[in-house]
Design an enzyme around this catalytic site. Structure first.
Site, mmCIF file in Angstrom:
data_model
loop_
_atom_site.group_PDB
_atom_site.id
_atom_site.type_symbol
_atom_site.label_atom_id
_atom_site.label_comp_id
_atom_site.label_asym_id
_atom_site.label_seq_id
_atom_site.Cartn_x
_atom_site.Cartn_y
_atom_site.Cartn_z
ATOM 1 N N ASP A 177 -1.565 6.700 6.164
ATOM 2 C CA ASP A 177 -2.669 5.803 5.800
ATOM 3 C C ASP A 177 -2.893 4.879 6.992
ATOM 4 O O ASP A 177 -2.021 4.078 7.333
ATOM 5 C CB ASP A 177 -2.256 5.006 4.553
ATOM 6 C CG ASP A 177 -3.273 3.936 4.152
ATOM 7 O OD1 ASP A 177 -4.269 3.736 4.879
ATOM 8 O OD2 ASP A 177 -3.049 3.286 3.098
ATOM 9 N N TRP A 180 0.840 -1.212 0.000
ATOM 10 C CA TRP A 180 0.000 0.000 0.000
ATOM 11 C C TRP A 180 0.865 1.248 0.000
ATOM 12 O O TRP A 180 0.566 2.221 -0.698
ATOM 13 C CB TRP A 180 -0.972 -0.018 1.180
ATOM 14 C CG TRP A 180 -1.969 -1.122 1.075
ATOM 15 C CD1 TRP A 180 -2.146 -2.160 1.947
ATOM 16 C CD2 TRP A 180 -2.927 -1.336 0.028
ATOM 17 N NE1 TRP A 180 -3.151 -2.989 1.512
ATOM 18 C CE2 TRP A 180 -3.648 -2.514 0.346
ATOM 19 C CE3 TRP A 180 -3.258 -0.648 -1.146
ATOM 20 C CZ2 TRP A 180 -4.671 -3.013 -0.466
ATOM 21 C CZ3 TRP A 180 -4.277 -1.149 -1.954
ATOM 22 C CH2 TRP A 180 -4.967 -2.309 -1.613
ATOM 23 N N LYS A 198 -12.044 -1.668 6.483
ATOM 24 C CA LYS A 198 -11.223 -2.556 7.293
ATOM 25 C C LYS A 198 -11.754 -2.642 8.723
ATOM 26 O O LYS A 198 -11.793 -3.705 9.299
ATOM 27 C CB LYS A 198 -9.762 -2.083 7.307
ATOM 28 C CG LYS A 198 -9.148 -1.898 5.926
ATOM 29 C CD LYS A 198 -8.935 -3.222 5.198
ATOM 30 C CE LYS A 198 -8.831 -3.075 3.704
ATOM 31 N NZ LYS A 198 -7.666 -2.357 3.218
HETATM 32 C C1 LIG Z 1 -7.192 -1.877 1.928
HETATM 33 C C2 LIG Z 1 -6.156 -0.828 2.018
HETATM 34 C C3 LIG Z 1 -6.038 0.175 1.052
HETATM 35 C C4 LIG Z 1 -6.917 0.218 -0.196
HETATM 36 O O1 LIG Z 1 -8.217 0.521 0.119
HETATM 37 P P1 LIG Z 1 -9.301 0.750 -1.051
HETATM 38 O O2 LIG Z 1 -10.456 1.301 -0.306
HETATM 39 O O3 LIG Z 1 -9.536 -0.585 -1.674
HETATM 40 O O4 LIG Z 1 -8.722 1.706 -2.006
HETATM 41 C C5 LIG Z 1 -5.074 1.135 1.218
HETATM 42 N N1 LIG Z 1 -4.266 1.121 2.285
HETATM 43 C C6 LIG Z 1 -4.349 0.179 3.242
HETATM 44 C C7 LIG Z 1 -3.424 0.214 4.406
HETATM 45 C C8 LIG Z 1 -5.290 -0.832 3.136
HETATM 46 O O5 LIG Z 1 -5.365 -1.785 4.082
#
Ligand SMILES: *Cc1c(COP(=O)(O)O)cnc(C)c1O
Length: 361
Positions: free
Chosen positions: A171, A101, A195
């Site tokens: 993030d 990511w 998540k």
């Molecule tokens: C799942 C995830 C993403 C991507 O999320 P989307 O909503 O599918 O774009 C980005 N960063 C992290 C840390 C993730 O776990």
């Protein structure tokens, strides 16, 4: 009806109370004769939903007044471009690469300016967090970027990097609201909600006010300007309304549980059950260095791909779902987010003990 223990990394388990409440309100939301899905986002009803959701999130994280909360679309991944388009005033940013990511965010930033990978843990398959106490932060960097909890590899920053005065951008998709967080340490922090909080497709951005400006990169689409969304209080266009509603319910659930300190204690307790087992097991082992282990995503392997596949199949048959590791990593991964009950983790460990007895040669 029977529900499984769902260890999916995302979209992931949500609190049963929240799902039941949403089901009860599906046809008639509090006497208004329609579902939240059918409701104008300009209605009084929805205004209350989004205002309360923001206030509850502010309460949970003690978000200071000089930070704005934005409920946006495009998932976490659209932030990979929105961040450089809005924050790269000097056209320079530093990225710490701790997994896929972070790497995707870095590659996206390379499109818009000079992105520097100032540290990485790629040398050991992202199984650790690099020492970030004295990194070569660029003089003119607009921000330093991290992925705080690495969903795929199961690592988490236990201390934030020394950014040498530069704005920290993070993030937090897979650790959002799993523990208290000092928002003032960040300029911008964001998470895709699927998540740990709600339905996919929505992202929450918490951004310090001084970073919200008209001064974006040339060609930045209107929909990708933080200022547009901040000025319109996340109602510039139709927001992900049903997502906001479910997130709002999860915030209320978290408050009723006792808040984020309580969640953190619960999450520590849950993860310990699994990690203690992995540390003692003769068949299974964790793939992450101990100091950097995530409380949310726990990858593990037997070291034998065929046996891993057997484990995934048999665990599924036993009502333990989505334990297969990420397609790029293999092995297994148990995601044990806020809404995973401790009984689910105990059931997993019991199953692993049984599997170990049957399969240890
Ligand atoms: C799942 C995830 C993403 C991507 O999320 P989307 O909503 O599918 O774009 C980005 N960063 C992290 C840390 C993730 O776990």
């Amino acid at each position: 009806m029977s529900r499984v223990y769902n260890f999916s990394a995302g979209p992931a388990v949500l609190p049963e109370e929240v799902l039941k409440e949403a089901a009860d309100e599906m046809l008639d939301y509090r006497g208004c004769g329609m579902s939240v899905m059918e409701m104008s986002h300009r209605s009084k009803m929805f205004e209350t939903i989004i205002t309360e959701a923001e206030q509850d999130l502010r309460d949970l994280l003690a978000i200071p007044d000089n930070y704005r909360v934005l409920f946006l679309q495009g998932g976490a991944s659209l932030q990979f471009s929105m961040i450089p388009m809005n924050l790269m005033k000097n056209g320079v940013a530093d990225y710490i690469i701790t997994g896929q990511w972070a790497n995707k965010a870095y590659k996206e930033a390379c499109i818009y300016g000079k992105a520097n990978a100032i540290a990485s843990s790629a040398d050991k398959t992202y199984s650790y967090i690099p020492d970030c106490s004295d990194l070569p932060v660029s003089e003119d960097a607009d921000y330093v970027y991290i992925c705080e909890n690495n969903t795929i590899y199961g690592t988490k920053y236990k201390t934030l990097p020394n950014t040498k005065g530069k704005t920290l951008v993070a993030d937090v998709s897979s650790c959002f609201l799993s523990e208290p967080m000092d928002v003032t340490r960040y300029g911008l922090v964001y998470g895709g909600v699927q998540k740990n909080i709600g339905p996919a497709g929505m992202v929450i951005v918490i951004i310090r006010e001084d970073l919200i400006t008209e001064d974006t990169l040339p060609g930045t689409p209107t929909m990708m300007k933080y200022k547009i969304h901040a000025d319109a209080k996340s109602l510039y266009n139709t927001p992900p309304a049903y997502g906001v509603y479910i997130c709002g319910k999860v915030f209320k659930w978290l408050k009723a549980m006792g808040g984020l300190e309580v969640m953190q204690q619960r999450n520590i307790e849950k993860a310990k059950i699994l990690y203690d087992f992995l540390d003692a097991s003769k068949l299974f082992h964790g793939t992450v260095v101990k100091e950097d282990r995530s409380l949310m995503n726990v990858p593990f392997v037997t070291g034998d791909a065929a046996l891993d596949a057997k484990f995934v199949a048999e665990s599924k048959a036993a009502g333990l779902e989505n334990l297969k590791g990420h397609r790029t990593v293999g092995g297994m991964r148990a995601s044990i987010y806020n809404a995973m009950p401790i009984e689910g983790v105990r059931a997993l460990v019991e199953f692993m003990e049984k599997f170990e007895k049957e399969n240890l040669k």
